[in-house]
Every structure is written in structure tokens, then in C-alpha cells.
Design an enzyme around this catalytic site. Sequence first.
Site, mmCIF file in Angstrom:
data_model
loop_
_atom_site.group_PDB
_atom_site.id
_atom_site.type_symbol
_atom_site.label_atom_id
_atom_site.label_comp_id
_atom_site.label_asym_id
_atom_site.label_seq_id
_atom_site.Cartn_x
_atom_site.Cartn_y
_atom_site.Cartn_z
ATOM 1 N N LYS A 64 12.845 8.357 36.310
ATOM 2 C CA LYS A 64 13.407 8.018 37.618
ATOM 3 C C LYS A 64 12.288 7.381 38.434
ATOM 4 O O LYS A 64 11.121 7.798 38.319
ATOM 5 C CB LYS A 64 13.887 9.326 38.261
ATOM 6 C CG LYS A 64 14.635 9.215 39.565
ATOM 7 C CD LYS A 64 15.084 10.621 40.014
ATOM 8 C CE LYS A 64 15.879 10.622 41.292
ATOM 9 N NZ LYS A 64 16.323 12.001 41.683
ATOM 10 N N SER A 139 21.206 11.984 42.743
ATOM 11 C CA SER A 139 20.493 10.744 42.973
ATOM 12 C C SER A 139 19.873 10.139 41.712
ATOM 13 O O SER A 139 19.515 8.970 41.717
ATOM 14 C CB SER A 139 19.370 10.971 43.992
ATOM 15 O OG SER A 139 18.426 11.898 43.499
ATOM 16 N N SER A 163 20.798 16.560 41.827
ATOM 17 C CA SER A 163 20.579 15.176 41.407
ATOM 18 C C SER A 163 20.393 14.938 39.926
ATOM 19 O O SER A 163 20.414 13.788 39.494
ATOM 20 C CB SER A 163 19.368 14.605 42.135
ATOM 21 O OG SER A 163 19.756 14.200 43.405
HETATM 22 N N1 GLN Z 1 23.202 15.004 46.542
HETATM 23 C C1 GLN Z 1 22.215 15.882 47.070
HETATM 24 C C2 GLN Z 1 21.639 15.319 48.335
HETATM 25 O O1 GLN Z 1 22.066 14.294 48.723
HETATM 26 C C3 GLN Z 1 21.153 16.161 46.042
HETATM 27 C C4 GLN Z 1 20.001 15.228 46.076
HETATM 28 C C5 GLN Z 1 18.915 15.600 45.089
HETATM 29 O O2 GLN Z 1 19.040 16.581 44.344
HETATM 30 N N2 GLN Z 1 17.842 14.853 45.127
HETATM 31 O O3 GLN Z 1 20.794 15.896 48.949
#
Ligand code: GLN
Length: 456
Positions: A64, A139, A163
Site C-alpha cells: 500500500k 482504504s 481497511s
Molecule cells: N474505513 C475506516 C475509516 O475510514 C477505516 C480506515 C482504515 O482502517 N484505515 O476510518
Amino acid sequence: MSRISDFTGKSAVENIKEALRRARDVEDYHALLSLTEERALERAELVDKGEISGRLAGVPFVVKDNFLAFGAPTTAAAKMLENFEAPLQAMAVEKLEAEGAICIGKANLDAFAHGGSTENSAFGPTKNAADKTRVAGGSSGGSAVVTALDVVPFALGTDTGGSIRQPASFNGVVGVKPTYGAVSRYGVVAMASSTDTIGCFATNADDANLVMEIMAGRDDKDMTTLPDFWQHQPEFTKKKIGLVKQCMTDDVDAAVRQKTLDYAAKLKRLGYDVEEVDLSMMQHSLAMYYIIVPAEISSNLARYDGVRYGHRATEVKTLAELYGRSRNEGFTTENKRRIMIGSFVLSSGFFDAYYMQAQKARTLLINEFKQLFAEYDALLMPVAPTPAFKLGENTNDPIKMYLADIMTVPASLAGLPAISVPAGTSDEGLPIGVQLIGDRQSDSNLLKLASEVEAA
Ligand code: GLN
């Protein structure tokens, strides 16, 4: 989909060339922001000469783009870091390289990992591996998609509130969010320090277990890391799994519920009792998460001031203008929303009413989990209330987007290991995953359990 063992013992140069070819074939999914081609081929030659060896010798992988890595910029999918060349590599990447693995590229994400669809990337969204009209999840959407499309047998992601698990579920691959502190976060762009974790995507549970075992362990450069526990986990002995009933209501998509029940049936066939359990604090977990996480984000993102590194606005007249304009231009709307919420809940007038309350509620959630693990080896529940949604469906409604995180944030707030494993597809052919959550440091047991289910 290929496994790690399909790559070991072969020509590393051929492996890497093939992975790069695959990456180019599937360019229209926009899963990768860059390729690290030159460095990857150099390393592959060293593997083929026998100068680099290890358990992952010549195996291609993707990270990532919030992992600092050599060979391409580290952007975190934000204009703020668009041209940032990492001065060092993340510890997780270093450990994989020490075993001979070869990073071929950097995957798209929601900018600074703020989001659940990869639509918040400053460089455009990633498309779902099973349906190009749908989101990749996020994400870590890009990492999930390159694994699902068989570009690489594994990829790294970060999971702060889901994420890794949610995009794994949306694309039909295994995703691991480990116990908080299992893997060093040194060299990874910080989001929310009390829930940030490093994990991986793989096509099967055994490969995921191997990758995690290699990355895990104490690192003096990240003081939250735990002493090595990966290979020393007491086996599951209770033979009981709790099915979280709050996740099985009519609000949850019928196919998602059915796949969860089907998975429960498979666990029963393996000799586990599956019983419905209550996780009543779950109903408050989104409220806690969207106070605590923005608070930490507002603090962590304060370092991007346009002075030391990152995007700097031009033609400014005052220092305040330099800060303001650089941050305005470098962050996305979602980044700014979180910085503002975080600054608000930490401000002296509201700290007690929001931040402190959220932390107290978090302790109640942790205690509720603790009580469940006194009786159950693991908890079973869906990963998300629906399969992958349509691109653009939730982009104008942040609350709707946040609601999709309801099932992944509880394990994050409690620091527990949680994995997402493929459990079939909806009638429309969309992948659906289920989530297994364990007590602290039971990560590899969860993966072994998932591996048993895969084999059966
Ligand atoms: N969807 C969650 C958020 O928007 C998780 C994001 C993540 O785990 N980086 O915070």
C-alpha cells in the site's frame, strides 16, 4: 489464484517480469499508483545469483502506498506527499526483503488511509476486482485488488478501522488485521496511533500466516510492538465460537447473513459449537471510533506543514498563509473533515464531553470482548453489512460511508486480531467475506482455523 509456493524455487527474474506484465494488463482497475520495476528486477537478479535467499526468495508482492519503500515515491495517495521519496524503508518491508521477497509496486488507497472505498484517493478510485462498476473497498483497496487479480500472491495493507478486512471481503481474498502491536509500524505513514496495524492480503490463510509471522515481532523503533508471540500461541481448546447477534439483523444484506450462517455450519462440521452471543457495546462503536480516530488524526497530520517536507504552496506572504494554503492544497476533503472533527473533540471546551466519554465507552467495549473470550475461542460475524457498493454511491454522504465500518471498528478499538476470509459470492457474483475475531495474540490460531475450513 496463485499461492506463494507457485513462485518459490523458480527464476526470480521470470516471476517479476510476469508480475509486471500482469500489473500492466489490469491497469484499468487503477489498483497501482507506481511500479518499482528497476529495483525489483535488480533484486530478482541477485536472487537468481544466490546472493539473496530466504523463505520468500523471488516472490513478488505489492505494498500500500503509505509504506515507505524504495524504488518509487511514497504518496499515501495524497497531493501532500505526491513527490515524496522515502529516505528509509518500513520495517515490515525490510523484514520481507530479508526473506527474499520483491516489491513490484505501490497500491492505491484512500488518501492517508481515510476511507472505506479507495474513492478518497487524490489520484482517482480503484475498481473492484469482480465488478468494475463497484468500489474496491478501502482504504487498502489497491492491495486487495492486485491480490484478487493475481498480479501478486500477497500484498501489504494497513488496518486502522477495517481497511484490510473490508476490501479483502469486497474482492474475495484473505485479509489479516493482527493484534495491536504485533507488527512494527516504523516507516508507515501514521493515521490513528492507538488502532493502526500492519497486515496483509493473500489468496489463502496459510500464505497469510507465513507473511504475518515474518513481519511480526518486537522492534525498538516502534515502542508499541509486542515481544514475538506469533509461533507461541496456546491452541484453541474451548471449541466454541460466538456468532455476534447484533450483526445478523434485517439491516444486514440477506446474502451476507446467509454466507455467515454457511460458514458457521462449516465450523460446526469441524467440531465447534456455534452459539449466538451479545456484543451490545457494538452499537456505540462507530461513535467512539469517529471521535477517537479523528482526534489522533488531527495530531498525527499536524506534521504536514509545508515546511519540512511534503507539498508547499507557492507565492505566499506570511507563515500562517504558508501553513494554511499548503494544507488546504495537500489534503483531500475527507482528510480535512477528520482534522476538523479531531481538533473539535480535543478542544478544551469539548474534551470531556466527547473524547473522554469515547475512551470510557471504549473500555466497556474491551471488557465486553474480554468476557466473551473467557467462554469462546473466537467470534464470527460479517465484515461489512453489504457486498461492494457502486462507485459514487456513498461519496456525497460521509455518514453513510462511515456506517459501512460498523462491523470492523470494534476489533480495532479493542486491539484484537481479526481476519476476513472469503465465504462465497452474492447472486450478482460479488465476493462476500466473513470475519473471525480472536482474543489478543491468538492471530495464528484464527488463521489455522480458517485454513481448516478452506481444506474442508
Ligand atoms: N474505513 C475506516 C475509516 O475510514 C477505516 C480506515 C482504515 O482502517 N484505515 O476510518
